[in-house]
Design a protein around this motif. Structure first.
Motif, PDB file in Angstrom:
ATOM      1  N   GLN A 101       0.823  -1.210   0.000  1.00  0.00           N
ATOM      2  CA  GLN A 101       0.000   0.000   0.000  1.00  0.00           C
ATOM      3  C   GLN A 101       0.858   1.262   0.000  1.00  0.00           C
ATOM      4  O   GLN A 101       0.551   2.239  -0.696  1.00  0.00           O
ATOM      5  CB  GLN A 101      -0.949   0.000   1.193  1.00  0.00           C
ATOM      6  N   VAL A 102       1.924   1.255   0.777  1.00  0.00           N
ATOM      7  CA  VAL A 102       2.822   2.408   0.820  1.00  0.00           C
ATOM      8  C   VAL A 102       3.478   2.618  -0.543  1.00  0.00           C
ATOM      9  O   VAL A 102       3.529   3.747  -1.063  1.00  0.00           O
ATOM     10  CB  VAL A 102       3.898   2.226   1.911  1.00  0.00           C
ATOM     11  N   LYS A 103       3.971   1.551  -1.121  1.00  0.00           N
ATOM     12  CA  LYS A 103       4.602   1.636  -2.441  1.00  0.00           C
ATOM     13  C   LYS A 103       3.626   2.186  -3.469  1.00  0.00           C
ATOM     14  O   LYS A 103       3.978   3.052  -4.294  1.00  0.00           O
ATOM     15  CB  LYS A 103       5.100   0.249  -2.852  1.00  0.00           C
ATOM     16  N   GLN A 128      13.523   6.290  -2.556  1.00  0.00           N
ATOM     17  CA  GLN A 128      13.748   5.711  -3.885  1.00  0.00           C
ATOM     18  C   GLN A 128      13.298   6.678  -4.979  1.00  0.00           C
ATOM     19  O   GLN A 128      13.987   6.840  -5.993  1.00  0.00           O
ATOM     20  CB  GLN A 128      12.999   4.377  -4.002  1.00  0.00           C
ATOM     21  N   GLN A 129      12.167   7.326  -4.786  1.00  0.00           N
ATOM     22  CA  GLN A 129      11.698   8.302  -5.762  1.00  0.00           C
ATOM     23  C   GLN A 129      12.594   9.527  -5.796  1.00  0.00           C
ATOM     24  O   GLN A 129      12.972  10.019  -6.872  1.00  0.00           O
ATOM     25  CB  GLN A 129      10.255   8.722  -5.437  1.00  0.00           C
ATOM     26  N   GLN A 167      15.039  11.821  -8.886  1.00  0.00           N
ATOM     27  CA  GLN A 167      14.696  13.186  -9.297  1.00  0.00           C
ATOM     28  C   GLN A 167      15.688  14.229  -8.793  1.00  0.00           C
ATOM     29  O   GLN A 167      15.477  15.430  -8.967  1.00  0.00           O
ATOM     30  CB  GLN A 167      13.283  13.535  -8.805  1.00  0.00           C
ATOM     31  N   GLY A 168      16.746  13.770  -8.114  1.00  0.00           N
ATOM     32  CA  GLY A 168      17.789  14.690  -7.702  1.00  0.00           C
ATOM     33  C   GLY A 168      17.621  15.336  -6.344  1.00  0.00           C
ATOM     34  O   GLY A 168      18.288  16.319  -6.027  1.00  0.00           O
ATOM     35  N   GLY A 169      16.740  14.773  -5.504  1.00  0.00           N
ATOM     36  CA  GLY A 169      16.633  15.281  -4.148  1.00  0.00           C
ATOM     37  C   GLY A 169      15.214  15.450  -3.675  1.00  0.00           C
ATOM     38  O   GLY A 169      14.244  15.124  -4.373  1.00  0.00           O
TER      39      GLY A 169
END
Length: 255
Positions: free
Chosen positions: A69-71, A128-129, A133-135
């Protein structure tokens, strides 16, 4: 005033007192909101209220103990908005108050599952995301009980100490990737959760005064006061603060 125009902010436990106030304050400053909670009805009511003010909102029922669910919630946030600027891991519980030896294993385990495992799983997928995206910024909601003892609340205190441990460790691991991780540690705050505690006392006002007397300000906190710390922790201009536990306790720990 901080500006969160078009920033994507994820908030767990969004239907609770601090979560609701955070959603309103970030939304008022222009943020796009991804909100989760286990209470679908309260979550829908909050989303409707925010949309009346032209705030862009995504909601999802999510049990933070459940990895799938979190993912899915983090993935849905990115699918909808294309980015994740900041995350506030607010979902948590205040278990029954009791002496340590009188606390059941079940209650201890439930507290750790929600307050610690939930934060761990959220951070896992948020990080992870953010790596792609660089931070980004993560703000974990701990407690003043995470920086000291809490009589009759040993399981809760243990869980909040653990949240601070996760915060500091992740901050060091991911600082080089421009991911900042901080924790906000409030004193007792006037939320629905605290109102349930007050309801157990025959004299509400006397109980409220009793709880507030250990703070230098001689009162408990209001949700909007704690949310100011969240706004500060997530502010892109606050770019050099990471691994910090920001104690918002009305001066309780000053002496």
């Amino acid at each position: 005033m901080k500006n969160y125009q078009d920033q994507v902010i994820l908030i767990t436990g969004a239907s609770g007192g601090l979560g609701q106030e955070a959603a309103k304050q970030f939304g008022k400053l222009g943020a796009k909101l991804a909100l989760s909670d286990i209470n679908a009805e309260k979550l829908a009511l909050l989303a409707n209220e925010l949309r009346e003010h032209d705030i862009d909102v995504l909601t999802m029922v999510c049990d933070v103990r459940d990895e799938d669910q979190v993912k899915a919630f983090v993935a849905a946030t990115v699918e909808r908005f294309g980015h994740l600027h900041a995350a506030i891991n607010n979902a948590g519980i205040d278990p029954e108050h009791a002496l340590l030896a009188d606390t059941s294993l079940e209650e201890y385990q439930r507290t750790m599952d929600i307050n610690v495992q939930g934060v761990f799983l959220c951070m896992k997928y948020q990080i992870q995301q953010m790596l792609t995206q660089g931070g980004g910024a993560i703000c974990n909601i701990a407690s003043v009980a995470g920086v000291g003892g809490a009589p009759f609340m040993s399981a809760y205190a243990a869980s909040k100490h653990a949240v601070i441990g996760l915060t500091k460790s992740a901050a060091f691991e991911y600082g080089k990737f421009n991911i900042r991780v901080n924790a906000v540690c409030p004193f007792i705050t006037m939320t629905d959760m605290f109102e349930q505690t007050l309801a157990q006392f025959p004299d509400r006002e006397a109980a409220l005064k009793h709880f507030g007397k250990t703070a230098a300000l001689k009162r408990v906190a209001q949700p909007e006061e704690v949310v100011q710390a969240m706004l500060f922790a997530c502010d892109p201009n606050n770019s050099y603060m990471t691994g910090h536990e920001l104690v918002i306790d009305g001066g309780m720990t000053a002496v």
